[in-house]
Design a protein around this motif. Structure first.
Motif, PDB file in Angstrom:
ATOM      1  N   ARG A  36       0.796  -1.209   0.000  1.00 34.22           N
ATOM      2  CA  ARG A  36       0.000   0.000   0.000  1.00 34.22           C
ATOM      3  C   ARG A  36       0.837   1.271   0.000  1.00 34.22           C
ATOM      4  O   ARG A  36       0.639   2.137  -0.833  1.00 34.22           O
ATOM      5  N   PHE A  37       1.743   1.396   0.955  1.00 33.72           N
ATOM      6  CA  PHE A  37       2.399   2.672   1.175  1.00 33.72           C
ATOM      7  C   PHE A  37       3.915   2.556   1.064  1.00 33.72           C
ATOM      8  O   PHE A  37       4.498   1.566   1.507  1.00 33.72           O
TER       9      PHE A  37
ATOM     10  N   GLY B 148       2.762  10.990   2.439  1.00 28.11           N
ATOM     11  CA  GLY B 148       2.121   9.693   2.271  1.00 28.11           C
ATOM     12  C   GLY B 148       2.966   8.491   2.621  1.00 28.11           C
ATOM     13  O   GLY B 148       2.557   7.348   2.374  1.00 28.11           O
ATOM     14  N   PHE B 149       4.129   8.714   3.202  1.00 31.23           N
ATOM     15  CA  PHE B 149       4.963   7.600   3.630  1.00 31.23           C
ATOM     16  C   PHE B 149       4.472   7.053   4.969  1.00 31.23           C
ATOM     17  O   PHE B 149       4.014   7.808   5.832  1.00 31.23           O
TER      18      PHE B 149
ATOM     19  N   VAL C 233       8.094  -3.760   8.178  1.00 32.60           N
ATOM     20  CA  VAL C 233       7.388  -3.150   7.038  1.00 32.60           C
ATOM     21  C   VAL C 233       5.941  -3.629   7.005  1.00 32.60           C
ATOM     22  O   VAL C 233       5.008  -2.833   6.808  1.00 32.60           O
ATOM     23  N   GLU C 234       5.742  -4.917   7.233  1.00 26.30           N
ATOM     24  CA  GLU C 234       4.388  -5.463   7.250  1.00 26.30           C
ATOM     25  C   GLU C 234       3.555  -4.843   8.371  1.00 26.30           C
ATOM     26  O   GLU C 234       2.387  -4.493   8.170  1.00 26.30           O
TER      27      GLU C 234
ATOM     28  N   GLY D 137       3.296  -1.229   5.058  1.00 28.57           N
ATOM     29  CA  GLY D 137       4.104  -0.619   4.013  1.00 28.57           C
ATOM     30  C   GLY D 137       4.336  -1.552   2.848  1.00 28.57           C
ATOM     31  O   GLY D 137       4.138  -2.762   2.929  1.00 28.57           O
ATOM     32  N   ASP D 138       4.787  -0.976   1.741  1.00 29.13           N
ATOM     33  CA  ASP D 138       5.093  -1.720   0.526  1.00 29.13           C
ATOM     34  C   ASP D 138       6.559  -2.139   0.580  1.00 29.13           C
ATOM     35  O   ASP D 138       7.446  -1.284   0.531  1.00 29.13           O
TER      36      ASP D 138
END
Length: 234
Positions: free
Chosen positions: A4-5, A108-109, A158-159, A163-164
Motif C-alpha cells: 500500500r504505502f 504519504g509515507f 514493514v508489514e 508498508g510496501d
C-alpha cells in the motif's frame, strides 16, 4: 502482503535519537557501584549501539574488569531497571529528525522503527521525546523471534506498518542496519553521526547523509529505482 504505502524504516539509537548520554550514564552507575572509574562520554560513545549486554561488557573490559556470564546477566537486569527510569534525562532527537518525519508522513509515507532496543523501551523513549505518534509501527527486541541483522526483522516491521516492501528504505547508523537492509533487498540510507567507530560509508550503504535535512533528497534519489522495482514485481 498487500502493498500500500512507501515506507521508511528507522533504527533508533544513533539514528533518530542521540541516546549515548543516558546509556553511558547508566553504565557509569554500574561501574561506580563496582568501585570502577566512570567513562567519559567520548570514551564510551563507541561502545553504544549493540545493546545493553555489549555496552556493559565493553565498558567493564575497558576498565580491566572481567565478567562471568552470571554476573553479566545480573548487571544487564540492573542496567535495564535504571535505564528505564532515566531513559530521556538527556536523550534527544537528532537535529532535523522531527521535521523530516513530518515531511515524509505528510507526503504519504508510512514510518516505522526497527531497533534491537527492547520494544517497550523503544516505545517509552519515543513517547518521552514526543515522537511516537509519527510511527505506524515501533518494533524492537521481543517484537519478533529474531532481531537485526536477520532480514525477517525488517520485512515484519514493514508489514506491521502496512508498508510496501518494494518501496521501503532502511535508515540507520551501523553495519548491522546496512547488513539487514542488504539481506532484505532494501535500499539503505546511513547517517554518519551515529554510533560506530568505523566510518559508516565503509559499509557501502546506498546513500550517506550528515543531517536529517538531507534525507528527503537522499530518498528521492532512490525513488526511480524503487518505482521500477514495484512495476517489475507487479
Amino acid at each position: 502482503m498487500t502493498a500500500r504505502f512507501p515506507v521508511l524504516v528507522f533504527d533508533l539509537d544513533g539514528t533518530l535519537a542521540d541516546t549515548a548520554y543516558d546509556l553511558i550514564g547508566t553504565l557509569n552507575v554500574l561501574l561506580m557501584r563496582e568501585g570502577l572509574t566512570p567513562l567519559a562520554l567520548e570514551t564510551g560513545r563507541p561502545f553504544v549501539g549493540a545493546g545493553a549486554r555489549a555496552l556493559i561488557e565493553r565498558g567493564f573490559a575497558h576498565q580491566g574488569a572481567a565478567l562471568d556470564p552470571e554476573r553479566t546477566e545480573a548487571l544487564v537486569r540492573d542496567f535495564l531497571v535504571y535505564y528505564e527510569a532515566h531513559i530521556a534525562d538527556e536523550s534527544m532527537l537528532f537535529p532535523g529528525a522531527l521535521a523530516a518525519l513530518d515531511r515524509f508522513k505528510a507526503a504519504g509515507f508510512r514510518l516505522a522503527v526497527c531497533t534491537n532496543k527492547p520494544e517497550g523501551l523503544a516505545r517509552l523513549l519515543l513517547e518521552k521525546l514526543s515522537a511516537a505518534d509519527r510511527f505506524a509501527a515501533i518494533c524492537g527486541r521481543g517484537s519478533f523471534p529474531m532481531h537485526k541483522p536477520d532480514p525477517r526483522t525488517l520485512w515484519l516491521t514493514v508489514e506491521a506498518a502496512d508498508g510496501d516492501p518494494r518501496r521501503a528504505v532502511m535508515v540507520g547508523d551501523s553495519k548491522t542496519d546496512i547488513d539487514t537492509a542488504r539481506a532484505a533487498g532494501t535500499p539503505s540510507v546511513a547517517v554518519d553521526f551515529g554510533y560506530t567507530d568505523t566510518p559508516v560509508a565503509a559499509f557501502s550503504p546506498d546513500r550517506v547523509i550528515s543531517h536529517f535535512d538531507e534525507l528527503w533528497d537522499a530518498v528521492a534519489s532512490l525513488e526511480e529505482a524503487l518505482f521500477q522495482r514495484a512495476i517489475e514485481a507487479s
